[in-house]
Design a protein around this motif. Structure first.
Motif, PDB file in Angstrom:
ATOM      1  N   SER A 110      11.133  -7.084   2.464  1.00  0.00           N
ATOM      2  CA  SER A 110      10.872  -8.392   3.076  1.00  0.00           C
ATOM      3  C   SER A 110      10.566  -9.459   2.032  1.00  0.00           C
ATOM      4  N   GLY A 111      10.011  -9.016   0.901  1.00  0.00           N
ATOM      5  CA  GLY A 111       9.650  -9.984  -0.132  1.00  0.00           C
ATOM      6  C   GLY A 111       8.515 -10.886   0.276  1.00  0.00           C
ATOM      7  N   CYS A 112       7.687 -10.430   1.212  1.00  0.00           N
ATOM      8  CA  CYS A 112       6.615 -11.272   1.741  1.00  0.00           C
ATOM      9  C   CYS A 112       5.307 -11.026   1.007  1.00  0.00           C
ATOM     10  N   ASP A 113       4.598 -12.108   0.733  1.00  0.00           N
ATOM     11  CA  ASP A 113       3.287 -12.000   0.121  1.00  0.00           C
ATOM     12  C   ASP A 113       2.257 -11.607   1.174  1.00  0.00           C
ATOM     13  N   GLY A 114       1.166 -11.023   0.723  1.00  0.00           N
ATOM     14  CA  GLY A 114       0.103 -10.676   1.653  1.00  0.00           C
ATOM     15  C   GLY A 114      -0.692  -9.477   1.186  1.00  0.00           C
ATOM     16  N   GLN A 115      -1.585  -9.008   2.053  1.00  0.00           N
ATOM     17  CA  GLN A 115      -2.430  -7.878   1.710  1.00  0.00           C
ATOM     18  C   GLN A 115      -1.598  -6.599   1.654  1.00  0.00           C
ATOM     19  N   HIS A 116      -1.957  -5.743   0.697  1.00  0.00           N
ATOM     20  CA  HIS A 116      -1.262  -4.473   0.542  1.00  0.00           C
ATOM     21  C   HIS A 116      -1.892  -3.478   1.507  1.00  0.00           C
ATOM     22  N   HIS A 117      -2.210  -2.257   1.088  1.00  0.00           N
ATOM     23  CA  HIS A 117      -2.856  -1.293   1.973  1.00  0.00           C
ATOM     24  C   HIS A 117      -4.205  -1.841   2.447  1.00  0.00           C
ATOM     25  N   LYS A 118      -4.534  -1.589   3.677  1.00  0.00           N
ATOM     26  CA  LYS A 118      -5.748  -2.163   4.266  1.00  0.00           C
ATOM     27  C   LYS A 118      -7.008  -1.574   3.659  1.00  0.00           C
ATOM     28  N   THR A 119      -6.966  -0.306   3.248  1.00  0.00           N
ATOM     29  CA  THR A 119      -8.144   0.329   2.658  1.00  0.00           C
ATOM     30  C   THR A 119      -7.774   1.003   1.351  1.00  0.00           C
ATOM     31  N   PHE A 120      -8.784   1.213   0.528  1.00  0.00           N
ATOM     32  CA  PHE A 120      -8.566   1.895  -0.740  1.00  0.00           C
ATOM     33  C   PHE A 120      -8.180   3.350  -0.503  1.00  0.00           C
ATOM     34  N   SER A 121      -8.670   3.910   0.594  1.00  0.00           N
ATOM     35  CA  SER A 121      -8.325   5.290   0.940  1.00  0.00           C
ATOM     36  C   SER A 121      -6.831   5.428   1.216  1.00  0.00           C
ATOM     37  N   ASP A 122      -6.248   4.440   1.913  1.00  0.00           N
ATOM     38  CA  ASP A 122      -4.808   4.457   2.174  1.00  0.00           C
ATOM     39  C   ASP A 122      -4.019   4.382   0.865  1.00  0.00           C
TER      40      ASP A 122
END
Length: 677
Positions: free
Chosen positions: A12-24
């Motif tokens: 998608s090439g979209c900016d934004g947050q990566h994995h929601k948690t460090f555990s993920d």
């Protein structure tokens, strides 16, 4: 191999947050996602750096940016508001390589994204690299690097084949043993080991067990790092190994003659080794050299990447385009419809796997790396090669980085000695004196467990090598040819509050070695840019060494006899402070006989010199009479009396304020000969 989230994000090439948690993020990394693995490794380094092992970033943002090249862009991960991140280069390929059907991979990733974004599917690819740096295949790669270096790099093989350390570990039998080299005729090369000692005790050589170690050393007695080093040497077919704690007699005696003897030859020990094995990842010898990594973490990675339309008018100014704030507007550009097939390569892992690892923080290791002709590094997840010609990285898609040097120091056409060490590629100076200050600052930024004993001796081998090339005399951290100019030094500003003056003596007050902070000269270019030069004269230097056979080592006392102009001065409890705009908190004081530099009622009424203490000594010496001894017409040493007449100790620097020239107020400064201890 990539996780479902990374595949869809790239598509998608979209900016934004990566994995929601460090555990993920951890789950994806363990499953083999190349991107998540490198991001997690960087996060762990940052957490360790800030001593927050249980506080990972709450948010990791992903954004894209075009590079200057038309065929590549960057995938950038930033951690919360920290000024740290991970950069991945996305290099566009003209033709899709044979292998997995990329559209099938994307289709499966879309199914996984809703259920398990951390899922990494095995699309039939076989791991390109072993899952441990201790795998025989990894050591075999290192062996090829070593063979290639010996064959092709003339500048890396200049060693003395007749030199051997006093003792070595003989690895030619199933059980290693300690040998006294003077009793053996040796022909083969030896390796050395760089490791962190840590705080816990481990098996070492003592007077009591010397005879037992000559018979044999049971492997189970040795910590994991030593066992791994022995395995590495055997696979590389290096029959001898030098480990400091097993080849130098360790004792609690005030004067250890065996240790002092080895200190004298430390330069030769590392200069003449075939290879230095550096266990960078371990903070103690029990952690070992070998690291595990998931399959595919170091291999080649390809994906369809949403291509951004670059608007040159929105590009930040040159020099600022990589900074986070300047990139925000530029990054928010529209995405073109047709994605581009790209090869994904992570940033050089040298900083994470070597530069910011426990071993690099140790001061003793500085000279080990500086002198060794070649080194094999065991990092967080891969091995690295470093010699005087090139650097190499396991798993790197980039070409070898060439250093193009035949020795650590090289003479230029102009006759000036220049420093081209692989350890400091960013510093190119025209004068070896300036390079020496860089070496000192770099060394001082590292940690010593016992600085009162090791401050000078842990740097002795470097000093010895520099002295040979400078043809100048080394005296307790300084060179005679640079005096009196290099007496004008001050510790690194960020270290001043952290490093109080040591309780135990470790060097004369006029040497940077008396403090445990990075030192630099405030006027390193004075000698070359001011023809009038210094107004003080060195009359003599008397130094008493702990080991009179090693004038690069520990100092018992040191007296500097110097002639020049000196005036009393006092900084009061109500001293005026001001910031010079560089974060320096200056203290102002007054020299009797010199009128105020500003009229009454102004901010700096009265004080006419500025003081920069070596440490936070204003609490100790505030209100006491000190002295300003001028080295140049407007700057000098801040001194305090030690009791005997004309005997002083340096506690900082002093600078005449603008308008207080020596020519106008020469009568305030008496010409005297003093001693500084």
């Amino acid at each position: 191999m990539l996780c479902a989230l990374c595949i869809t994000t790239l598509r998608s090439g979209c900016d934004g947050q990566h994995h929601k948690t460090f555990s993920d993020l951890q789950n994806a990394a363990k499953s083999g996602c190349k991107i998540c693995w490198e991001v997690e490794q960087r996060v762990r380094v940052i957490m360790k750096k800030f001593a927050t092992p249980d506080s990972p970033p709450s948010k990791i943002n992903c954004q894209f940016a075009w590079e200057y090249s038309d065929r590549s862009q960057q995938m950038v991960f930033k951690f919360d508001e920290l000024d740290y991140g991970v950069y991945f280069t996305l290099s566009a390929l003209k033709d899709k390589k044979a292998g997995d059907d990329i559209h099938e991979v994307i289709s499966k990733a879309k199914q996984d994204i809703e259920i398990d974004p951390s899922k990494v599917r095995d699309h039939g690819k076989k791991p390109e690299f072993a899952t441990s740096t201790g795998d025989p295949a990894v050591i075999e790669m290192a062996k090829k690097w070593l063979t290639s270096c010996q064959k092709d790099h003339k500048g890396c093989g200049i060693i003395n084949p007749n030199f051997y350390p006093k003792r070595l570990l003989d690895l030619s039998h199933d059980v290693p043993s300690l040998i006294e080299t003077r009793h053996h005729k040796l022909r083969d090369h030896y390796a050395t080991l760089s490791h962190c000692w840590g705080r816990n005790e481990f098996f070492t050589l003592t007077k009591n067990n010397l005879d037992d170690l000559i018979v044999g050393i049971p492997l189970e007695k040795l910590p994991k790092s030593f066992q791994n080093a022995i395995t590495i040497c055997k696979r590389l077919e290096i029959p001898y190994l030098w480990i400091d704690s097993l080849c130098i007699i360790q004792s609690n005696e005030k004067v250890n003659e065996d240790w002092l003897e080895h200190a004298r030859t430390m330069s030769d020990i590392y200069k003449n080794c075939l290879l230095n094995i550096a266990i960078d990842r371990a903070s103690n010898p029990f952690e070992g050299a070998f690291a595990e990594r998931p399959p595919g973490a170091l291999g080649s990675c390809f994906a369809l990447v949403g291509r951004r339309r670059r608007d040159r008018d929105m590009r930040p100014k040159l020099g600022d385009w990589r900074t986070w704030k300047c990139c925000k507007n530029w990054l928010n550009l529209s995405v073109e419809k047709n994605p581009v097939y790209c090869q994904i390569s992570g940033e050089c892992d040298w900083i994470d796997s070597v530069g910011e690892m426990p071993l690099s923080s140790r001061a003793w290791v500085f000279q080990e790396r500086f002198l060794s002709p070649r080194a094999l590094h065991f990092g967080t997840d891969r091995i690295f090669w470093e010699c005087r010609s090139i650097t190499r990285s396991e798993g790197s898609v980039a070409k070898d980085q060439k250093i193009n040097e035949s020795s650590i120091f090289e003479t230029s056409e102009k006759g000036m000695i220049t420093h081209k060490s692989r350890r400091f590629p960013y510093f190119q100076y025209e004068c070896l004196r300036n390079e020496w200050l860089i070496l000192v600052g770099n060394y001082n930024s590292r940690i010593l467990t016992m600085p009162e004993k090791d401050k000078l001796i842990a740097f002795a081998a470097v000093a010895q090598e520099v002295e040979k090339r400078r043809e100048d005399e080394y005296v307790a951290g300084l060179f005679k040819g640079d005096l009196p100019y290099d007496l004008i030094w001050t510790p690194s500003l960020h270290k001043t509050l952290e490093c109080p003056r040591p309780a135990k003596y470790q060097a004369p007050s006029w040497s940077w070695a008396c403090l445990n902070a990075g030192a630099f000269s405030t006027r390193s270019d004075w000698k070359w840019s001011h023809p009038e030069g210094a107004i003080s004269e060195i009359l003599g230097i008397n130094i008493k060494y702990v080991d009179e056979k090693n004038r690069y080592g520990m100092v018992e006392s040191g007296t500097l006899h110097i002639k020049g102009r000196i005036a009393p001065c006092t900084w009061n409890k109500n001293e005026v402070r001001h910031d010079d705009g560089r974060g320096t908190d200056w203290i102002t004081a007054r020299v009797p006989g010199i009128p105020p530099t500003q009229p009454p009622g102004t901010e700096f009424e009265g004080p006419n010199i500025e003081i920069l203490p070596d440490v936070e000594e204003d609490k100790v010496f505030s209100g006491r009479e000190c002295a300003l001894f001028l080295i140049t017409p407007d700057e000098g040493l801040l001194l305090v009396g030690t009791g005997p007449k004309d005997v002083y100790r340096k506690i900082g620097l002093g600078f005449l304020r603008q308008g207080c020239t020596l020519e106008r107020y020469a009568e305030a400064f008496q010409e005297r000969t003093i001693e500084i201890i």
